[in-house]
Every structure is written in structure tokens, then in C-alpha cells.
Scaffold this active site. Structure first.
Site, PDB file in Angstrom:
ATOM      1  N   SER A  75     -72.984 -65.663 -58.924  1.00 37.97           N
ATOM      2  CA  SER A  75     -72.157 -66.869 -59.024  1.00 37.97           C
ATOM      3  C   SER A  75     -70.708 -66.575 -58.664  1.00 37.97           C
ATOM      4  CB  SER A  75     -72.219 -67.428 -60.447  1.00 37.97           C
ATOM      5  OG  SER A  75     -73.557 -67.626 -60.838  1.00 37.97           O
TER       6      SER A  75
HETATM    7  N1  SAM Z   1     -76.204 -64.794 -63.692  1.00 38.97           N
HETATM    8  C1  SAM Z   1     -76.272 -64.282 -62.338  1.00 38.97           C
HETATM    9  C2  SAM Z   1     -75.071 -63.448 -62.015  1.00 38.97           C
HETATM   10  O1  SAM Z   1     -74.241 -63.219 -62.856  1.00 38.97           O
HETATM   11  O2  SAM Z   1     -74.987 -63.000 -60.882  1.00 38.97           O
HETATM   12  C3  SAM Z   1     -76.420 -65.388 -61.336  1.00 38.97           C
HETATM   13  C4  SAM Z   1     -77.764 -65.825 -61.181  1.00 38.97           C
HETATM   14  S1  SAM Z   1     -78.239 -66.913 -59.919  1.00 38.97           S
HETATM   15  C5  SAM Z   1     -76.965 -68.077 -59.718  1.00 38.97           C
HETATM   16  C6  SAM Z   1     -79.504 -67.777 -60.824  1.00 38.97           C
HETATM   17  C7  SAM Z   1     -80.689 -66.947 -61.178  1.00 38.97           C
HETATM   18  O3  SAM Z   1     -81.579 -67.754 -61.962  1.00 38.97           O
HETATM   19  C8  SAM Z   1     -81.517 -66.480 -59.996  1.00 38.97           C
HETATM   20  O4  SAM Z   1     -81.576 -65.078 -59.987  1.00 38.97           O
HETATM   21  C9  SAM Z   1     -82.900 -67.100 -60.219  1.00 38.97           C
HETATM   22  O5  SAM Z   1     -83.975 -66.270 -59.818  1.00 38.97           O
HETATM   23  C10 SAM Z   1     -82.877 -67.298 -61.723  1.00 38.97           C
HETATM   24  N2  SAM Z   1     -83.841 -68.277 -62.241  1.00 38.97           N
HETATM   25  C11 SAM Z   1     -84.204 -69.472 -61.727  1.00 38.97           C
HETATM   26  N3  SAM Z   1     -85.139 -70.040 -62.513  1.00 38.97           N
HETATM   27  C12 SAM Z   1     -85.348 -69.194 -63.556  1.00 38.97           C
HETATM   28  C13 SAM Z   1     -86.184 -69.208 -64.703  1.00 38.97           C
HETATM   29  N4  SAM Z   1     -87.011 -70.231 -64.986  1.00 38.97           N
HETATM   30  N5  SAM Z   1     -86.138 -68.166 -65.555  1.00 38.97           N
HETATM   31  C14 SAM Z   1     -85.313 -67.105 -65.318  1.00 38.97           C
HETATM   32  N6  SAM Z   1     -84.517 -67.020 -64.238  1.00 38.97           N
HETATM   33  C15 SAM Z   1     -84.524 -68.060 -63.384  1.00 38.97           C
END
Ligand code: SAM
Length: 232
Positions: A75
Site C-alpha cells: 500500500s
Molecule cells: N498490508 C500489505 C502491506 O503492508 O504491504 C498490503 C496488502 S495488499 C494491498 C492486500 C492483500 O490482501 C493482498 O496481498 C491480498 O492477497 C490480500 N487478501 C485479499 N483477500 C484476502 C483474504 N480474504 N484473506 C487474506 N488476505 C487477503
């Protein structure tokens, strides 16, 4: 494998990254309204360059989201600061993060909360996060691979929950796993039309506050979007 760098070169590189980080926090996080000094200091201490692939490392202290593989992103620094500030942490809290990615936000959270449980649905990203948690000796962070829309029931209740992907509506298990007086921060809406919501548990009910626009990848799962197409 790359040859090991001499200590002096590594120390100089680390100093340079620390300077870039301080500028990132000043220009793209504090200047955009994030004020909590603990959050700003945690971001100054978190080596964002380690959480992105080598090919985009030169951009790691810019203002943008960046690709981390598997079609996902780390992000923007500003939104990480903003969402963590909205949690109003004092350092004693048990926090659930949904959407670990490679673990950047979990690392920032580890410096401002007591305990962090983080869930990622994509194995390769969670593996990298686990590696970094170990390398950075973050003893208060646990990561698991699962559908985070179910929450982490055997660790509930949580004082705070933070979701790093946009959901069609509040995932019921996350609301259930929020402790008394707890706060959940989550983007809601479709890929191109999202709002950040802060949800507080008040007595037996909840209060929802709109905290402005957001831009996240979709939360895919049983209590999220069924697939990426549906989120468009
Ligand atoms: N928190 C991360 C960082 O600091 O870089 C950013 C993560 S990215 C914007 C969003 C993440 O949510 C992705 O890696 C995606 O695979 C994950 N995601 C989407 N749906 C999900 C779910 N149901 N359970 C867990 N992770 C999920």
C-alpha cells in the site's frame, strides 16, 4: 546469490535508506495529515525497501503503491499511516490484520501495538512475510495463510482489526471478533468506488464512521468478493 557486502558499504547503504525513509514520512505521510508521533516514528524505522521485489526497490521510498507479485501491491505509505492512526493505538492492543501482503504494515503495527496477528490468502506472499518477520526479529507478529474474511477465531477477541483490501460489506466474522470498545478499519466498495470505514463496537451495537476515499485491491473470500471480476 550475491556476494556479501563489506560492513562499511552496508552501513552506508542503511544510512542512505534511513534518510530516504525520513523524507518519505515527512513528505508523503506527515504532510498529508497523519499526526500520531508513534505511527510516524514506526514508519521511519520500518525498512519498506525489504518488502518489495528488487526490480522496484529504487521506488520504495516514493509515495506510491508498488507491485509485490501475485497481482498484489504494497500500500501507499500515506494510507498505511492513515489507517493505523485511525486505530488510535496506545501500545497495549492485540491487533488482527487481514491482507498481510509481504508484511510491511504488520511490521509498522508491531512497533505501535502489543501483538499482531496477520492473515494472507496467497501463499507466496505470506512466505515472504514470514521470512521478513524472522529476519527483522519481530517477536510479536504471527502470520497465517487463510481466508481472512473468517478472521482468526481462536485468537479472538481483538482490540483492533485492520483490513488492507476492499470488501463489498462488513465481513460478519470480523465484526463478531471485535472486542468490547474495539475498532475496525476497512475499505468498503468496488475497485473503482471505495470509502474507508471506521467501525466501533459500542455496547451490543456498532457505529460506522466514513473516513474518506480509498483505493485497495479486492478482499476475496467467503465474506468478501467471490472473485476479482465481481469487484469491478
Ligand atoms: N498490508 C500489505 C502491506 O503492508 O504491504 C498490503 C496488502 S495488499 C494491498 C492486500 C492483500 O490482501 C493482498 O496481498 C491480498 O492477497 C490480500 N487478501 C485479499 N483477500 C484476502 C483474504 N480474504 N484473506 C487474506 N488476505 C487477503
Amino acid at each position: 546469490m550475491q556476494p556479501a557486502k563489506p560492513d562499511a558499504a552496508t552501513a552506508a547503504e542503511n544510512r542512505d535508506y534511513a534518510q530516504q525513509r525520513a523524507l518519505m514520512v515527512e513528505r508523503y505521510v506527515a504532510a498529508r495529515g497523519v499526526k500520531d508521533p508513534r505511527v510516524l516514528e514506526a514508519m521511519r524505522q520500518t525498512p519498506r525497501h525489504l518488502f518489495v521485489p528488487q526490480v522496484v526497490r529504487a521506488k520504495s521510498y516514493g509515495e506510491s503503491a508498488l507491485p509485490i507479485g501475485a497481482g498484489q501491491t504494497i500500500s501507499q505509505p500515506w494510507i498505511v499511516g492513515r489507517m493505523i492512526e485511525l486505530l488510535e493505538l496506545n501500545g497495549s492492543e492485540k491487533v488482527l490484520e487481514v491482507g498481510t501482503g509481504t508484511g510491511y504494515q504488520a511490521c509498522v503495527l508491531s512497533k505501535v501495538a502489543a501483538r499482531v496477528f496477520s492473515i494472507e490468502r496467497i501463499n507466496e506472499l505470506a512466505l515472504r512475510a514470514v521470512e521478513l518477520v524472522r529476519e527483522l526479529k519481530l517477536h510479536n507478529v504471527s502470520v497465517k495463510v487463510f481466508d481472512g474474511t473468517y478472521g482468526w477465531s481462536d485468537q479472538a477477541p481483538f482490540d483492533r482489526i485492520i483490513v488492507a483490501a476492499t470488501a463489498p460489506e462488513l465481513p460478519e466474522p470480523l465484526v463478531q471478533q471485535l472486542g468490547r470498545g474495539g475498532t475496525l478499519v476497512i475499505p468498503l466498495g468496488r475497485s473503482d468506488d471505495q470509502r474507508l470505514a471506521r467501525v466501533r463496537r459500542v455496547g451490543t451495537g456498532i457505529q460506522i464512521e466514513d473516513c474518506g476515499p480509498a483505493s485497495f485491491v479486492p478482499l476475496i473470500g467467503r465474506f468478501g468478493w467471490k472473485d476479482e471480476e465481481k469487484a469491478k
